[in-house]
Structures are given as structure tokens and as C-alpha cells.
Design a protein around this motif. Structure first.
Motif, short mmCIF file in Angstrom:
data_model
loop_
_atom_site.label_atom_id
_atom_site.label_comp_id
_atom_site.label_asym_id
_atom_site.label_seq_id
_atom_site.Cartn_x
_atom_site.Cartn_y
_atom_site.Cartn_z
N GLU A 34 24.19 -35.58 -23.05
CA GLU A 34 23.66 -34.30 -23.52
C GLU A 34 24.73 -33.22 -23.47
N ASN A 90 26.66 -27.38 -19.47
CA ASN A 90 25.44 -26.62 -19.71
C ASN A 90 24.69 -26.49 -18.37
N LEU A 124 20.88 -26.93 -18.25
CA LEU A 124 20.41 -28.32 -18.22
C LEU A 124 20.44 -28.86 -16.80
#
Length: 342
Positions: free
Chosen positions: A9, A234, A237
Motif C-alpha cells: 500500500e 503514509n 495508514l
């Protein structure tokens, strides 16, 4: 979501070519999981900034783009943002040179000079830089030449040696010893000076390691460049996964299971007793076991509660049951309360 899924991701995140101001403000905020700190100073005698993998490429002056806009020559602090999660470890989520005290109101993708771009295409030069040794650095273009010359001489004098293992690792270990709460064992960042000139550079690890990272100019309210920023992870996340992780179990990580379960067997019985110094009080027994098997302590081992919950999701709502609670496990993966009086 395991660490490999998070890594995949994050590859999408670091490949984006737009950067949100509010997101970066959150990255460099202080919360229960997030912190930020200055890790060193970078000298920019020419104001021509290069960014690249400090251990793999900057010493060769390859794949380390020089940005196509000059800044005022001087010395500037380098700041990192870090995040510490229960399911992983401490990670650096962003790194930036602070060129002024002003705050950015927008970010612009920092383009390289044509000569130093990593890749040339028919529709323009590729932005960003590759990482192959898990490490990035900020350097002035002239200082990168000094750094390359230092490494050339060092390898000449230290034939067969590795400049990380046999030189820089000492500095990273010292950094870890000074600030262990902000980096992993062995160290994740250093400030270092070229011995011959004294010019300072800064190196830090790149989030989850190898990949292709983008560089941004931070533009202030006056339209001036106030920072050079490299987003690495990120953090939103990671915070989401951190919260989900703690919702599964937020106590001591180790439970006790029989070797049959550790080897892939099913759970026949689970019991919550008083916790010990090294385990959380949950004990799990397998099928086709008897008193003789249980009397042998070598037939039990410590096991990750979260790993067990991944294998048997039906135990998750049961893990917060009070001490003394027990459940029978069925081979279809369901559990029933053991309501027998002890």
C-alpha cells in the motif's frame, strides 16, 4: 493487514506526484504515535540540492538528482517525522530540509535538472530518486562531489571492505545509543561531515526501505521555497493499522500454546489465567492431547497472540474475557463458553 500488505500500500503512496499540506502537517505533528526532531544540519555552499540513496548511489553521483531550482546558500536543519506502532516498530515517515521558519501552504513536485534526472522520456524527465540501500541523504551538489571523492579514497585504502559495515555503521550505532526512542537498533539517521572539508550532510533511513521516492518543494504564503520534503510512509495508514492491532489485543503479546497448535493444529480449549512476567495469561490447548501430554512443559511454547488471532479470528472477541474464563473450541472454528464451576 500484515507488514507486507502495508508495504505494498505504501508503494502506491510514495509513487504519487501530489502532496497535501494538511497531510504533511499531520505527519510532523506530535501524538501518541508520532514525533518529529531535527537530526542534523546540511551545508549548502552552492544552494544546489541533491537527493539520493546516500549509501548506494550518492557516492557514485548516479541516480541522485540535482533539483532544478537553487536556494540561498547556507546551513539548514534537517528534520524527520517518526511513528511508533505496536504492531511494527519505529519508522521514519518523512524527511525535510527547513529553509526558513515559514510554513508551506502548498507543495510542488521538485523537478531535477535534465542532466541529473534518473530517466529521460519523450514527454519529460522522471522526477524522484531510487533507493537500493534503504537510506537517503540531502547534499549540496558540490558536497556530493566531495563525498564521492572521500569514498573513492576510502575504498582505495580499504580494499575489500564495505563503507557501511566498516565505516558508517559505527556512526549509526552511536546515533542509536544517543536517541534509541526515535530509531531502530543499529541506527536510522546520522549527521556526518566530509573529513577534508567539514561540510555537513545528513542521512536517514527511508521508511520501509527500497523504493522510488518523490521530492517536493514546500512553498510559503509569499511564494518562497521554505522546505524540501521527501514523504516516506503514509502515517495515516500506519495509525489505522495500529488502532486495529490494539483492538485485537493490547496487553502482553505472548500467550502459551501447545506445540500442536504452534505447528498448525486447531484450538480445542482456551483458558484465561493470571498473567506472568512473559505471557498474558491465555493458554491454548489442542485436540488429541491428554494429561500426560500437558504434564510435560516441553509440549508448550510462547506464541504471538496477534498471530494466533490471524489464524483463528473467532478468538478475537473472547480475548478480553476476565481471568478465569474458558472456552471449548470446535473443529469448525467456533467456540463455546465453559460454564462449569471450578
Amino acid at each position: 493487514m500484515d507488514i507486507q500488505e502495508i508495504f505494498r500500500e505504501n508503494l502506491k503512496f510514495i509513487s504519487q506526484t501530489e502532496l497535501d499540506v494538511d497531510f504533511m502537517r499531520r505527519i510532523f505533528s506530535k501524538t501518541d504515535t508520532r514525533e518529529h526532531l531535527v537530526i542534523g544540519t546540511v551545508d549548502l555552499p552552492t544552494g544546489r540540492i541533491c537527493v539520493g540513496d546516500a549509501l548506494a548511489y550518492m557516492g557514485t553521483m548516479k541516480f541522485s538528482p540535482e533539483l532544478n531550482r537553487k536556494v540561498k546558500s547556507g546551513s539548514y536543519p534537517v528534520e524527520i517525522a517518526v511513528i511508533t506502532t505496536a504492531f511494527d516498530t519505529v519508522r521514519i515517515t518523512a524527511s525535510r530540509i527547513k529553509l526558513s521558519d515559514e510554513q508551506p501552504i502548498r507543495y510542488e513536485l521538485a523537478e531535477p535538472t535534465h542532466e541529473t534526472a534518473v530517466f529521460h522520456a519523450s514527454d519529460g524527465d522522471m522526477t524522484g530518486f531510487p533507493v537500493d540501500a534503504g537510506m537517503m541523504g540531502f547534499m549540496d551538489a558540490s558536497v556530493m562531489k566531495e563525498y564521492a571523492e572521500f569514498l573513492r579514497k576510502w575504498h582505495h585504502d580499504n580494499s575489500g571492505k564495505n563503507h557501511y559495515d566498516d565505516y558508517f555503521a559505527t556512526f549509526f550505532n552511536e546515533s542509536y545509543e544517543r536517541l534509541p526512542e526515535y530509531q531502530r537498533g543499529g541506527g536510522d539517521f546520522i549527521g556526518w561531515s566530509v573529513p577534508e572539508t567539514g561540510h555537513r550532510i545528513v542521512m536517514n533511513s527511508t521508511g520501509f526501505g527500497d523504493g522510488f521516492y518523490q521530492i517536493y518543494w514546500g512553498i510559503d504564503k509569499n511564494g518562497e521555497i521554505c522546505e524540501v520534503t521527501v514523504p516516506l510512509i503514509n502515517a495515516d495508514l500506519l495509525d489505522k493499522v495500529h488502532k486495529e492491532y490494539l483492538e485485537v489485543w493490547d496487553g502482553i503479546e505472548a500467550c502459551i500454546v501447545t506445540n500442536h497448535i504452534a505447528d498448525g493444529g486447531e484450538i480445542a480449549y482456551m483458558h484465561h489465567e493470571e498473567s506472568g512476567d512473559s505471557y498474558n495469561g491465555w493458554v491454548f490447548y489442542g485436540f488429541d492431547e491428554d494429561e500426560e501430554y500437558w504434564d510435560n512443559t516441553e509440549n508448550f511454547c510462547l506464541y504471538s497472540t496477534h498471530k494466533l488471532a490471524e489464524r483463528f479470528p473467532n478468538i478475537i472477541p473472547l480475548l478480553h474475557s476476565p481471568i478465569g474464563t474458558a472456552f471449548f473450541g470446535n473443529k469448525d472454528g467456533t467456540f463455546e463458553l465453559d460454564d462449569r464451576e471450578e
